[in-house]
Design a protein around this motif. Sequence first.
Motif, PDB file in Angstrom:
ATOM      1  N   ALA A  11       0.865  -1.181   0.000  1.00  0.00           N
ATOM      2  CA  ALA A  11       0.000   0.000   0.000  1.00  0.00           C
ATOM      3  C   ALA A  11       0.900   1.228   0.000  1.00  0.00           C
ATOM      4  CB  ALA A  11      -0.902   0.002   1.231  1.00  0.00           C
ATOM      5  N   ASP A  12       0.531   2.229  -0.811  1.00  0.00           N
ATOM      6  CA  ASP A  12       1.324   3.450  -0.950  1.00  0.00           C
ATOM      7  C   ASP A  12       0.356   4.618  -1.140  1.00  0.00           C
ATOM      8  OD1 ASP A  12       2.955   5.536  -1.767  1.00  0.00           O
ATOM      9  OD2 ASP A  12       4.086   4.339  -3.208  1.00  0.00           O
ATOM     10  N   ASP A  13       0.355   5.571  -0.194  1.00  0.00           N
ATOM     11  CA  ASP A  13      -0.560   6.710  -0.332  1.00  0.00           C
ATOM     12  C   ASP A  13       0.092   7.874  -1.072  1.00  0.00           C
ATOM     13  OD1 ASP A  13       1.115   7.895   1.527  1.00  0.00           O
ATOM     14  OD2 ASP A  13      -0.403   8.089   3.084  1.00  0.00           O
ATOM     15  N   HIS A  14       1.302   7.673  -1.581  1.00  0.00           N
ATOM     16  CA  HIS A  14       2.050   8.684  -2.335  1.00  0.00           C
ATOM     17  C   HIS A  14       2.302   9.947  -1.515  1.00  0.00           C
ATOM     18  CE1 HIS A  14       1.872   6.132  -5.825  1.00  0.00           C
ATOM     19  NE2 HIS A  14       0.575   5.988  -5.619  1.00  0.00           N
ATOM     20  N   LYS A  15       2.271   9.815  -0.196  1.00  0.00           N
ATOM     21  CA  LYS A  15       2.610  10.919   0.716  1.00  0.00           C
ATOM     22  C   LYS A  15       3.791  10.502   1.597  1.00  0.00           C
ATOM     23  CE  LYS A  15      -2.166  12.460   1.005  1.00  0.00           C
ATOM     24  NZ  LYS A  15      -3.326  12.621   1.876  1.00  0.00           N
ATOM     25  N   GLY A  16       4.448   9.402   1.204  1.00  0.00           N
ATOM     26  CA  GLY A  16       5.576   8.900   1.978  1.00  0.00           C
ATOM     27  C   GLY A  16       5.216   7.752   2.905  1.00  0.00           C
ATOM     28  N   ASN A  17       3.930   7.418   2.993  1.00  0.00           N
ATOM     29  CA  ASN A  17       3.489   6.318   3.850  1.00  0.00           C
ATOM     30  C   ASN A  17       3.309   5.061   3.014  1.00  0.00           C
ATOM     31  OD1 ASN A  17       3.132   8.030   6.213  1.00  0.00           O
ATOM     32  ND2 ASN A  17       1.438   8.891   5.072  1.00  0.00           N
ATOM     33  N   LYS A  18       3.908   3.966   3.470  1.00  0.00           N
ATOM     34  CA  LYS A  18       3.814   2.696   2.752  1.00  0.00           C
ATOM     35  C   LYS A  18       3.630   1.557   3.750  1.00  0.00           C
ATOM     36  CE  LYS A  18       6.835   4.009  -1.072  1.00  0.00           C
ATOM     37  NZ  LYS A  18       7.973   3.596  -1.902  1.00  0.00           N
ATOM     38  N   ALA A  19       3.013   0.501   3.272  1.00  0.00           N
ATOM     39  CA  ALA A  19       2.875  -0.718   4.073  1.00  0.00           C
ATOM     40  C   ALA A  19       3.174  -1.905   3.177  1.00  0.00           C
ATOM     41  CB  ALA A  19       1.467  -0.837   4.638  1.00  0.00           C
ATOM     42  N   LEU A  20       4.041  -2.777   3.631  1.00  0.00           N
ATOM     43  CA  LEU A  20       4.330  -4.029   2.950  1.00  0.00           C
ATOM     44  C   LEU A  20       3.876  -5.131   3.888  1.00  0.00           C
ATOM     45  CD1 LEU A  20       5.614  -5.618   0.623  1.00  0.00           C
ATOM     46  CD2 LEU A  20       7.789  -5.459   1.842  1.00  0.00           C
ATOM     47  N   GLN A  51      13.292  -2.921   4.150  1.00  0.00           N
ATOM     48  CA  GLN A  51      13.313  -1.460   4.053  1.00  0.00           C
ATOM     49  C   GLN A  51      13.769  -1.026   2.660  1.00  0.00           C
ATOM     50  OE1 GLN A  51      15.844  -0.478   7.372  1.00  0.00           O
ATOM     51  NE2 GLN A  51      14.103   0.200   8.589  1.00  0.00           N
ATOM     52  N   LYS A  52      14.795  -1.678   2.127  1.00  0.00           N
ATOM     53  CA  LYS A  52      15.281  -1.345   0.783  1.00  0.00           C
ATOM     54  C   LYS A  52      14.210  -1.629  -0.264  1.00  0.00           C
ATOM     55  CE  LYS A  52      20.103  -2.182   1.883  1.00  0.00           C
ATOM     56  NZ  LYS A  52      21.272  -3.040   1.682  1.00  0.00           N
ATOM     57  N   ILE A  53      13.511  -2.747  -0.105  1.00  0.00           N
ATOM     58  CA  ILE A  53      12.459  -3.109  -1.062  1.00  0.00           C
ATOM     59  C   ILE A  53      11.320  -2.105  -1.013  1.00  0.00           C
ATOM     60  CG2 ILE A  53      10.658  -4.813  -1.578  1.00  0.00           C
ATOM     61  CD1 ILE A  53      12.712  -6.968  -0.647  1.00  0.00           C
ATOM     62  N   ILE A  54      10.826  -1.782   0.166  1.00  0.00           N
ATOM     63  CA  ILE A  54       9.678  -0.881   0.271  1.00  0.00           C
ATOM     64  C   ILE A  54      10.044   0.541  -0.157  1.00  0.00           C
ATOM     65  CG2 ILE A  54       9.898  -0.197   2.686  1.00  0.00           C
ATOM     66  CD1 ILE A  54       6.854  -0.545   2.915  1.00  0.00           C
ATOM     67  N   SER A  57       9.841   0.617  -3.973  1.00  0.00           N
ATOM     68  CA  SER A  57       8.597   0.139  -4.576  1.00  0.00           C
ATOM     69  C   SER A  57       7.510   1.201  -4.516  1.00  0.00           C
ATOM     70  CB  SER A  57       8.085  -1.102  -3.835  1.00  0.00           C
ATOM     71  OG  SER A  57       9.021  -2.132  -3.916  1.00  0.00           O
ATOM     72  N   SER A  58       6.665   1.198  -5.536  1.00  0.00           N
ATOM     73  CA  SER A  58       5.501   2.076  -5.535  1.00  0.00           C
ATOM     74  C   SER A  58       4.390   1.422  -6.340  1.00  0.00           C
ATOM     75  CB  SER A  58       5.843   3.457  -6.097  1.00  0.00           C
ATOM     76  OG  SER A  58       6.231   3.336  -7.441  1.00  0.00           O
ATOM     77  N   ILE A  59       3.207   1.977  -6.218  1.00  0.00           N
ATOM     78  CA  ILE A  59       2.035   1.461  -6.921  1.00  0.00           C
ATOM     79  C   ILE A  59       1.644   2.470  -7.975  1.00  0.00           C
ATOM     80  CG2 ILE A  59      -0.397   0.840  -6.686  1.00  0.00           C
ATOM     81  CD1 ILE A  59       0.263  -0.017  -3.825  1.00  0.00           C
ATOM     82  N   ILE A  60       1.380   1.989  -9.164  1.00  0.00           N
ATOM     83  CA  ILE A  60       0.945   2.849 -10.264  1.00  0.00           C
ATOM     84  C   ILE A  60      -0.375   2.311 -10.791  1.00  0.00           C
ATOM     85  CG2 ILE A  60       1.482   3.683 -12.570  1.00  0.00           C
ATOM     86  CD1 ILE A  60       4.437   3.272 -11.906  1.00  0.00           C
ATOM     87  N   GLU A  61      -1.367   3.187 -10.902  1.00  0.00           N
ATOM     88  CA  GLU A  61      -2.655   2.797 -11.480  1.00  0.00           C
ATOM     89  C   GLU A  61      -2.532   2.752 -12.990  1.00  0.00           C
ATOM     90  OE1 GLU A  61      -5.514   1.961  -9.903  1.00  0.00           O
ATOM     91  OE2 GLU A  61      -4.570   2.217  -7.954  1.00  0.00           O
ATOM     92  N   LYS A  62      -2.909   1.635 -13.594  1.00  0.00           N
ATOM     93  CA  LYS A  62      -2.871   1.488 -15.048  1.00  0.00           C
ATOM     94  C   LYS A  62      -4.204   0.939 -15.526  1.00  0.00           C
ATOM     95  CE  LYS A  62       2.049   0.542 -15.457  1.00  0.00           C
ATOM     96  NZ  LYS A  62       3.065  -0.403 -15.904  1.00  0.00           N
ATOM     97  N   ASP A  63      -4.921   1.707 -16.316  1.00  0.00           N
ATOM     98  CA  ASP A  63      -6.185   1.247 -16.911  1.00  0.00           C
ATOM     99  C   ASP A  63      -7.116   0.613 -15.885  1.00  0.00           C
ATOM    100  OD1 ASP A  63      -4.311   0.204 -19.761  1.00  0.00           O
ATOM    101  OD2 ASP A  63      -5.287   2.130 -19.413  1.00  0.00           O
ATOM    102  N   SER A  64      -7.355   1.291 -14.801  1.00  0.00           N
ATOM    103  CA  SER A  64      -8.227   0.809 -13.715  1.00  0.00           C
ATOM    104  C   SER A  64      -7.755  -0.488 -13.084  1.00  0.00           C
ATOM    105  CB  SER A  64      -9.665   0.610 -14.236  1.00  0.00           C
ATOM    106  OG  SER A  64     -10.152   1.828 -14.745  1.00  0.00           O
ATOM    107  N   ASP A  65      -6.492  -0.786 -13.227  1.00  0.00           N
ATOM    108  CA  ASP A  65      -5.916  -1.992 -12.653  1.00  0.00           C
ATOM    109  C   ASP A  65      -4.722  -1.591 -11.799  1.00  0.00           C
ATOM    110  OD1 ASP A  65      -4.312  -4.978 -14.020  1.00  0.00           O
ATOM    111  OD2 ASP A  65      -5.299  -4.624 -12.109  1.00  0.00           O
TER     112      ASP A  65
END
Length: 69
Positions: A11-20, A51-54, A57-65
């Motif tokens: 999970a990535d809120d694109h504000k610097g907060n992530k959860a793996l 920590q290095k992996i997270i 890593s980021s999440i990108i929305e592609k075509d509603s997927d």
Amino acid sequence: MNNDNYKFILADDHKGNKALVVIKGNFTSELVNQAKVVDDSRFIKTAQQLQKIIDSSSIIEKDSDSSCN
């Protein structure tokens, strides 16, 4: 990603907060309520690798997927 009875969630809120999250079995509210911070010295090396992996890593929305980058 799903491997047998394991699920891997990012999970990535694109504000610097992530959860793996690694789930073995079923993802339930009871499981979430029981979550605690890992404070085991045997986990330090693994935590540093995660920590290095997270951080890279980021999440990108592609075509509603949702996909993991």
